[in-house]
Design an enzyme around this catalytic site. Structure first.
Site, PDB file in Angstrom:
ATOM      1  N   GLN A 121      -2.765   3.437   5.242  1.00  0.00           N
ATOM      2  CA  GLN A 121      -3.543   2.445   4.497  1.00  0.00           C
ATOM      3  C   GLN A 121      -3.338   1.048   5.077  1.00  0.00           C
ATOM      4  O   GLN A 121      -2.348   0.765   5.745  1.00  0.00           O
ATOM      5  CB  GLN A 121      -3.149   2.461   3.019  1.00  0.00           C
ATOM      6  CG  GLN A 121      -3.588   3.719   2.305  1.00  0.00           C
ATOM      7  CD  GLN A 121      -3.126   3.741   0.866  1.00  0.00           C
ATOM      8  OE1 GLN A 121      -1.973   3.410   0.566  1.00  0.00           O
ATOM      9  NE2 GLN A 121      -4.005   4.141  -0.039  1.00  0.00           N
ATOM     10  N   VAL A 173       0.872  -1.165   0.000  1.00  0.00           N
ATOM     11  CA  VAL A 173       0.000   0.000   0.000  1.00  0.00           C
ATOM     12  C   VAL A 173       0.913   1.220   0.000  1.00  0.00           C
ATOM     13  O   VAL A 173       2.091   1.130   0.354  1.00  0.00           O
ATOM     14  CB  VAL A 173      -0.982   0.024   1.189  1.00  0.00           C
ATOM     15  CG1 VAL A 173      -2.004  -1.104   1.059  1.00  0.00           C
ATOM     16  CG2 VAL A 173      -0.246  -0.075   2.518  1.00  0.00           C
ATOM     17  N   SER A 174       0.374   2.366  -0.374  1.00  0.00           N
ATOM     18  CA  SER A 174       1.211   3.538  -0.603  1.00  0.00           C
ATOM     19  C   SER A 174       1.532   4.371   0.630  1.00  0.00           C
ATOM     20  O   SER A 174       2.518   5.090   0.639  1.00  0.00           O
ATOM     21  CB  SER A 174       0.551   4.442  -1.651  1.00  0.00           C
ATOM     22  OG  SER A 174       0.440   3.740  -2.863  1.00  0.00           O
ATOM     23  N   THR A 175       0.691   4.304   1.660  1.00  0.00           N
ATOM     24  CA  THR A 175       0.934   5.142   2.836  1.00  0.00           C
ATOM     25  C   THR A 175       0.826   4.320   4.114  1.00  0.00           C
ATOM     26  O   THR A 175       0.221   3.241   4.128  1.00  0.00           O
ATOM     27  CB  THR A 175      -0.079   6.302   2.929  1.00  0.00           C
ATOM     28  OG1 THR A 175      -1.380   5.770   3.190  1.00  0.00           O
ATOM     29  CG2 THR A 175      -0.097   7.130   1.650  1.00  0.00           C
TER      30      THR A 175
END
Length: 150
Positions: A13, A8-10
């Protein structure tokens, strides 16, 4: 040996959904817990710690399973380069959501699909950046201040 990569990007998340989908898919094939690599980091950079470790562990005949191809990265050239490197080293790629399985074949149609899906991921990332920048500008125009609060 089968490996899975979940990203996931962050930090905010959650990758529970991706993991559940991969484990459900792998119900009939072996996937050991220590062969699942999870990461909370943007895909725009290829220097991701878990991804780097995973790539070093993959050997010819192995299979890499991802929920979507864009989990490998968000940059078109990096995604295509990664896919080509895996195929060249006889490592199968399964992208569950994209319905791609290069263990069965790596023909021109598969290469075209990977290229198109990688392009869409790259375009999507650029649209996200544009919308974010537009939102910031609108916020500042309306008197908002960017940066840390003091």
């Amino acid at each position: 040996m089968n490996y899975a990569y979940i990203r996931v990007s962050t930090l905010q998340q959650d990758y529970t959904f991706q993991k559940k989908e991969i484990l459900t898919y792998c119900n009939n094939i072996e996937l050991l817990a220590d062969c699942i690599f999870e990461e909370k980091q943007s895909g725009k950079k290829m220097e991701r710690e878990q991804f780097k470790i995973l790539m070093q562990q993959l050997h010819p005949g192995n299979t890499l399973i991802v929920y979507r191809l864009d989990r490998l990265g968000r940059n078109l050239s990096d995604m295509i380069r990664t896919h080509e490197k895996l195929i060249k080293n006889d490592i199968g790629v399964i992208s569950i959501n994209d319905n791609i399985d290069t263990r069965k074949k790596d023909d021109m149609t598969t290469k075209v699909m990977v290229t198109i899906l990688s392009l869409f991921a790259d375009i999507e990332r650029n649209y996200i950046l544009e919308r974010t920048q537009a939102g910031r500008m609108k916020y500042v125009e309306n008197g908002g201040k960017l940066g840390r609060t003091q």
